[in-house]
Design a protein around this motif. Structure first.
Motif, PDB file in Angstrom:
ATOM      1  N   HIS A 156     -31.582   0.510 -46.937  1.00 29.26           N
ATOM      2  CA  HIS A 156     -31.425   2.240 -47.556  1.00 29.26           C
ATOM      3  C   HIS A 156     -30.723   3.222 -46.335  1.00 29.26           C
ATOM      4  CE1 HIS A 156     -34.756   1.766 -51.196  1.00 29.26           C
ATOM      5  NE2 HIS A 156     -33.976   1.056 -51.148  1.00 29.26           N
ATOM      6  N   PHE A 157     -31.747   2.428 -45.360  1.00 31.02           N
ATOM      7  CA  PHE A 157     -31.093   4.761 -44.684  1.00 31.02           C
ATOM      8  C   PHE A 157     -29.113   3.369 -43.926  1.00 31.02           C
ATOM      9  CE2 PHE A 157     -34.735   6.167 -45.952  1.00 31.02           C
ATOM     10  CZ  PHE A 157     -34.010   7.472 -45.827  1.00 31.02           C
ATOM     11  N   GLY A 158     -29.375   2.229 -43.396  1.00 29.22           N
ATOM     12  CA  GLY A 158     -28.481   1.565 -43.067  1.00 29.22           C
ATOM     13  C   GLY A 158     -28.697   1.619 -41.662  1.00 29.22           C
ATOM     14  N   LEU A 159     -29.737   0.917 -41.208  1.00 25.03           N
ATOM     15  CA  LEU A 159     -30.365   0.766 -39.785  1.00 25.03           C
ATOM     16  C   LEU A 159     -30.760  -0.547 -39.764  1.00 25.03           C
ATOM     17  CD1 LEU A 159     -32.554   3.871 -39.905  1.00 25.03           C
ATOM     18  CD2 LEU A 159     -30.437   3.692 -39.293  1.00 25.03           C
ATOM     19  N   ARG A 160     -30.597  -0.712 -38.491  1.00 19.16           N
ATOM     20  CA  ARG A 160     -30.813  -2.487 -37.690  1.00 19.16           C
ATOM     21  C   ARG A 160     -32.675  -2.313 -37.796  1.00 19.16           C
ATOM     22  NH1 ARG A 160     -26.354  -4.707 -35.344  1.00 19.16           N
ATOM     23  NH2 ARG A 160     -24.452  -3.405 -35.220  1.00 19.16           N
ATOM     24  N   SER A 186     -27.175   1.596 -36.267  1.00 14.51           N
ATOM     25  CA  SER A 186     -26.618   1.802 -37.448  1.00 14.51           C
ATOM     26  C   SER A 186     -26.031   0.309 -37.480  1.00 14.51           C
ATOM     27  CB  SER A 186     -25.915   2.618 -37.450  1.00 14.51           C
ATOM     28  OG  SER A 186     -24.905   2.522 -38.637  1.00 14.51           O
ATOM     29  N   ARG A 187     -26.373  -0.041 -39.276  1.00  9.36           N
ATOM     30  CA  ARG A 187     -25.862  -1.913 -39.297  1.00  9.36           C
ATOM     31  C   ARG A 187     -24.581  -1.487 -39.519  1.00  9.36           C
ATOM     32  NH1 ARG A 187     -29.953  -3.132 -44.189  1.00  9.36           N
ATOM     33  NH2 ARG A 187     -28.100  -5.329 -44.292  1.00  9.36           N
ATOM     34  N   ARG A 188     -23.999  -0.065 -39.815  1.00  6.06           N
ATOM     35  CA  ARG A 188     -21.942   0.355 -40.419  1.00  6.06           C
ATOM     36  C   ARG A 188     -21.996   1.049 -38.682  1.00  6.06           C
ATOM     37  NH1 ARG A 188     -25.093  -0.212 -44.797  1.00  6.06           N
ATOM     38  NH2 ARG A 188     -25.262   2.009 -44.819  1.00  6.06           N
ATOM     39  N   PRO A 189     -22.132   1.171 -37.734  1.00  3.10           N
ATOM     40  CA  PRO A 189     -21.614   2.052 -36.660  1.00  3.10           C
ATOM     41  C   PRO A 189     -20.071   2.694 -36.747  1.00  3.10           C
ATOM     42  CG  PRO A 189     -21.563  -0.357 -36.010  1.00  3.10           C
ATOM     43  CD  PRO A 189     -22.307  -0.491 -37.085  1.00  3.10           C
ATOM     44  N   VAL A 190     -19.372   1.606 -37.102  1.00  3.96           N
ATOM     45  CA  VAL A 190     -18.049   1.597 -37.408  1.00  3.96           C
ATOM     46  C   VAL A 190     -17.938   2.842 -37.957  1.00  3.96           C
ATOM     47  CG1 VAL A 190     -15.536   1.636 -38.084  1.00  3.96           C
ATOM     48  CG2 VAL A 190     -16.789   0.152 -35.979  1.00  3.96           C
ATOM     49  N   ARG A 191     -18.463   2.548 -39.422  1.00  7.77           N
ATOM     50  CA  ARG A 191     -18.352   3.791 -41.138  1.00  7.77           C
ATOM     51  C   ARG A 191     -18.741   4.653 -40.373  1.00  7.77           C
ATOM     52  NH1 ARG A 191     -21.124   2.240 -46.524  1.00  7.77           N
ATOM     53  NH2 ARG A 191     -21.263   4.761 -47.161  1.00  7.77           N
ATOM     54  N   GLN A 192     -20.624   5.086 -39.524  1.00  4.94           N
ATOM     55  CA  GLN A 192     -20.813   5.870 -39.548  1.00  4.94           C
ATOM     56  C   GLN A 192     -20.074   7.164 -37.932  1.00  4.94           C
ATOM     57  OE1 GLN A 192     -24.605   7.027 -39.864  1.00  4.94           O
ATOM     58  NE2 GLN A 192     -23.082   8.824 -39.352  1.00  4.94           N
ATOM     59  N   THR A 193     -19.461   6.063 -37.141  1.00  8.10           N
ATOM     60  CA  THR A 193     -18.891   6.928 -36.200  1.00  8.10           C
ATOM     61  C   THR A 193     -17.972   7.768 -36.393  1.00  8.10           C
ATOM     62  OG1 THR A 193     -19.566   5.434 -34.317  1.00  8.10           O
ATOM     63  CG2 THR A 193     -17.680   7.081 -34.431  1.00  8.10           C
ATOM     64  N   ARG A 194     -17.012   6.881 -37.844  1.00  8.89           N
ATOM     65  CA  ARG A 194     -15.642   7.365 -38.147  1.00  8.89           C
ATOM     66  C   ARG A 194     -16.347   8.852 -39.611  1.00  8.89           C
ATOM     67  NH1 ARG A 194     -14.400   3.351 -42.116  1.00  8.89           N
ATOM     68  NH2 ARG A 194     -16.082   4.546 -43.380  1.00  8.89           N
ATOM     69  N   ASP A 195     -17.951   8.609 -40.371  1.00  8.96           N
ATOM     70  CA  ASP A 195     -17.801   9.541 -40.876  1.00  8.96           C
ATOM     71  C   ASP A 195     -18.910  10.642 -40.177  1.00  8.96           C
ATOM     72  OD1 ASP A 195     -17.340   8.280 -43.373  1.00  8.96           O
ATOM     73  OD2 ASP A 195     -20.197   7.157 -43.313  1.00  8.96           O
ATOM     74  N   SER A 196     -19.725  10.710 -38.919  1.00  9.41           N
ATOM     75  CA  SER A 196     -19.680  11.549 -38.336  1.00  9.41           C
ATOM     76  C   SER A 196     -18.808  12.395 -37.580  1.00  9.41           C
ATOM     77  CB  SER A 196     -20.727  10.937 -36.848  1.00  9.41           C
ATOM     78  OG  SER A 196     -21.766  10.508 -37.773  1.00  9.41           O
TER      79      SER A 196
END
Length: 311
Positions: free
Chosen positions: A247-251, A291-301
């Motif tokens: 749900h939260f996209g975490l490792r 994050s399981r989606r670090p690139v997306r999280q970085t871009r979004d943030s």
């Protein structure tokens, strides 16, 4: 210029002090022997809980610990007496919402006598304009505009039923998550009612929000938050933990990060008051790392921050 810690960074808790608090928590030590720990306990929001543990074991406690416990209990009782009314006021708005943190813990005290100082509410960004207009029209609600608010995802009201209660309206899961989005909408769909009539999250989402908060504020966490985080984690079965991470996209190992940061750097950053980058963005680094989606999280943030500062 003299370097100072911002007020939300608590005093450094050494391994020795942490051992003392852990021993006070489980009864291997007594408060009467550790009265000198009072100031550190206040800084880490443990004074009332530790006094409560001691009283439940039938131990004598120093006067100032008892006074702090009585103060917390009195404030929490007043808060509790108004929560059903707050829920009714919010339900009239006909928008989805839920609460987290202290207001939830009043009905679910995983750490006893945890102080509730304000109410953290989560709403959808699209609903905020109507919420703001309708609440501002009520005499018991006062809109408070904070400096730099346009760059943040939190809005504030003061509610005065018989005391003054700060209501923090959050428009996203965290300051570093894109506002709105399918994930946030799904959180709203999974909410449930609690004993006070408040909309709250399921146990797995409750833990997920607590973990996100602990990651974001990793350099400034207090020990009380880690104790709560551990209890919320232990409540979940392996399958529920897996769903939470999805749900939260975490490792898988995300739950260990706040503890690791706490042991290594909590309370140690030396910062000037005008330059608090480690506290403000150290947590973002932890979120990206977990994050399981670090690139997306970085871009979004980063995109979210740029949009806010251009607003």
């Amino acid at each position: 210029m003299k370097s100072v810690k911002p007020p939300w960074v608590p005093k450094r808790l050494t391994n020795k002090w942490r051992e003392v608090f852990e021993a006070l928590r489980d009864g291997r030590a007594q408060l009467s022997d550790h009265d000198r720990a009072f100031d550190m306990a206040i800084a880490h929001q443990l004074c009332a809980p530790l006094a409560s543990y001691a009283l439940n074991r039938g131990e004598a406690i120093p006067d100032r610990w008892r006074e702090r416990l009585n103060h917390v209990r009195a404030q929490n009782l007043v808060f509790e007496s108004h929560l059903a009314s707050l829920a009714q006021q919010l339900d009239v708005l006909n928008v989805p919402w839920f609460v987290t943190r202290g207001a939830v813990r009043l009905a679910d005290p995983i750490v006893p006598d945890r102080l509730c100082g304000d109410v953290d509410l989560y709403v959808l960004p699209k609903d905020w304009p109507s919420i703001e207009i309708e609440l501002a029209a009520k005499p018991e609600f006062e809109r408070v505009v904070s400096y730099g608010e346009k760059n943040r995802s939190t809005r504030h009201f003061i509610w005065r039923p018989s005391l003054e209660v700060q209501l923090d309206f959050h428009l996203s899961v965290s300051p570093f998550h894109s506002e709105g989005g399918a994930g946030y909408e799904l959180l709203m769909q999974r909410r449930v009612r609690n004993a006070h009539g408040l909309w709250v999250l399921s146990p797995e989402d409750d833990y997920g929000m607590a973990l996100i908060e602990a990651l974001i504020e990793a350099p400034a966490n207090r020990l009380r938050r880690l104790w709560e985080l551990d209890v919320l984690y232990e409540r979940l079965k392996p399958g529920e933990r897996q769903r939470m991470r999805r749900h939260f996209g975490l490792r898988r190992w995300a739950h260990r990060l706040p503890h690791l940061v706490f042991r290594r750097i909590q309370g140690t950053p030396v910062m000037h008051s005008a330059r608090q980058l480690l506290v403000r963005y150290g947590g973002l680094s932890m979120l990206i790392l977990a994050s399981r989606r670090p690139v997306r999280q970085t871009r979004d943030s980063i995109g979210l921050m740029l949009r806010r500062f251009r607003a």
